[in-house]
Design a protein around this motif. Sequence first.
Motif, short mmCIF file in Angstrom:
data_model
loop_
_atom_site.label_atom_id
_atom_site.label_comp_id
_atom_site.label_asym_id
_atom_site.label_seq_id
_atom_site.Cartn_x
_atom_site.Cartn_y
_atom_site.Cartn_z
N ALA A 159 51.81 12.42 47.71
CA ALA A 159 51.28 12.82 48.71
C ALA A 159 51.91 13.41 49.83
O ALA A 159 51.54 13.78 51.03
CB ALA A 159 50.45 11.25 49.18
N GLY A 160 53.37 13.67 49.39
CA GLY A 160 53.87 14.49 50.51
C GLY A 160 53.80 15.95 50.22
O GLY A 160 53.11 16.39 49.23
N ILE A 180 52.53 9.84 41.95
CA ILE A 180 52.79 8.26 42.49
C ILE A 180 52.67 8.39 44.11
O ILE A 180 53.49 9.34 44.41
CB ILE A 180 54.16 7.82 42.03
CG1 ILE A 180 54.15 7.90 40.41
CG2 ILE A 180 54.41 6.27 42.38
CD1 ILE A 180 55.67 7.54 39.74
N ALA A 181 51.82 7.79 44.62
CA ALA A 181 51.78 7.56 46.04
C ALA A 181 51.74 6.26 46.71
O ALA A 181 51.68 5.27 45.87
CB ALA A 181 50.41 8.42 46.70
N ALA A 188 43.36 8.77 46.02
CA ALA A 188 41.96 9.03 46.05
C ALA A 188 42.13 10.48 46.49
O ALA A 188 41.33 11.41 45.78
CB ALA A 188 41.10 8.26 46.86
N LEU A 189 42.86 10.87 47.68
CA LEU A 189 43.05 12.23 47.74
C LEU A 189 43.59 13.24 47.03
O LEU A 189 43.23 14.24 46.56
CB LEU A 189 44.02 12.33 49.25
CG LEU A 189 44.23 13.59 49.43
CD1 LEU A 189 43.17 14.61 50.06
CD2 LEU A 189 45.65 13.78 50.53
N LEU A 190 44.63 12.92 46.02
CA LEU A 190 45.19 13.39 44.98
C LEU A 190 44.21 13.57 43.84
O LEU A 190 43.99 14.76 43.22
CB LEU A 190 46.32 12.41 44.48
CG LEU A 190 47.62 12.41 45.30
CD1 LEU A 190 48.74 11.58 44.76
CD2 LEU A 190 48.20 13.81 45.70
N ARG A 191 43.33 12.53 43.42
CA ARG A 191 42.41 12.76 42.55
C ARG A 191 41.10 13.57 42.99
O ARG A 191 40.87 14.52 42.19
CB ARG A 191 42.09 11.46 42.11
CG ARG A 191 43.05 10.50 41.26
CD ARG A 191 42.22 9.39 40.45
NE ARG A 191 41.69 8.58 41.59
CZ ARG A 191 42.46 7.46 41.89
NH1 ARG A 191 43.65 7.06 41.60
NH2 ARG A 191 41.96 6.67 42.84
N ASP A 192 40.85 13.15 43.77
CA ASP A 192 39.35 13.98 44.26
C ASP A 192 39.47 15.22 44.85
O ASP A 192 38.53 15.97 44.66
CB ASP A 192 38.71 12.69 45.25
CG ASP A 192 38.25 11.55 44.58
OD1 ASP A 192 38.50 11.22 43.26
OD2 ASP A 192 38.23 10.44 45.46
N ASP A 201 49.38 3.85 42.83
CA ASP A 201 49.72 3.31 44.19
C ASP A 201 50.82 2.37 43.93
O ASP A 201 50.43 1.30 43.36
CB ASP A 201 48.48 2.40 44.61
CG ASP A 201 48.54 1.87 45.95
OD1 ASP A 201 50.02 2.08 46.42
OD2 ASP A 201 47.79 1.27 46.50
N TYR A 202 51.93 2.77 44.24
CA TYR A 202 53.02 2.03 43.98
C TYR A 202 53.12 0.76 44.96
O TYR A 202 53.94 -0.24 44.40
CB TYR A 202 54.28 2.81 44.18
CG TYR A 202 54.88 3.22 45.76
CD1 TYR A 202 55.38 2.28 46.45
CD2 TYR A 202 54.47 4.59 46.11
CE1 TYR A 202 55.91 2.78 47.79
CE2 TYR A 202 54.98 4.82 47.46
CZ TYR A 202 55.49 3.75 48.32
OH TYR A 202 55.85 4.13 49.38
#
Length: 337
Positions: A159-160, A180-181, A188-192, A201-202
């Motif tokens: 997410a960076g 990995i975020a 959700a942002l990464l997928r959607d 979600d680590y």
Amino acid sequence: MNRQLMAQRWYFRQQPAEKVDSHTFEWREDPVPDLAEGEFLLKTLYLSLDATNRVWISNWDIYMEPVHIGDPMRGFVFGEVIASRHPDYPVGCHASGLHSWSSLIVSDGTGFSPFPALGGVDLAEAFAAMSIAGPTAHVGLHHIGALKSGDTVVVSGAAGAVGMMVGQIARIAGARVIGIAGSAAKCALLRDDLGFDEAIDYRAENVSERLGQLCPDGIDLCFENVGGDSLDASLTHMKDFGRVVVCGLISTYNSREPVPGPYMFRNVIMRRLTMRGFVILDHVDLIPAALHDLAGWLREGRIKMPVHMIEGLENAPDALNLLYTGGNTGKLLVRVA
């Protein structure tokens, strides 16, 4: 040039013990000199904050000259030329490059490039994608990681800014991408929104167990931005002859003590891995081709760069710590002017 024109600027004052604090930098105002022939005056619009900023003010043996105590703090900047005696930088054009945390910059062009006009693309988003994150992801994937269509790619710090670009560029190339975020919202942002196939979600999941479930046949390419437990998890599940691109180790940058190496380092042998450290500044010859691709994808809407905007150059030091706490989503920028 008006001698009363003043530039606000941050100077490096003291190495931080861990996170950047109120003693790390000093705020000054400096008079702007007259332009010599071949120089231009840039009004800084945006400052990029990057994980490597912390490395530049450390006592590590690093890949480039560090920022020395008493020097202006260094960063990637984007701005508008407001006065010029340089033929390649006319008044009104935009430029980006590596310079100082400063509101006004006088330059002869060293370290700068004219910034292309991208019709319909927000300037902040274009700078965020193309200044350092996009080229880093593009070159790291294709020239260091030997990305192939059909690869399973795992990227930490997804997410960076670099992680987001890695995932989207890898998807364009036909890879399956797992990010990995550090929160459910980021995953959700990464997928959607950004097209990642899966996200972990680590903070809430066991990353190694989840990678085992999502990658039953193993990982072809690990793009590592974090280090520590994240790197160990990916090393555990690499395929034979997999590739590991070590772009960042952000989990270690604020540590005061020596950091252990990855506990699963044995898999470099057992899986016959290729593991290579990577800094984009070593590959400036490849950046123009990367920028060509990135500009096209931005215009076409095939890649996006969410921007986490901080208002005011005076807030840059505090904002830098967001990179090490997971407090930003997307590219961390400071709006200077």
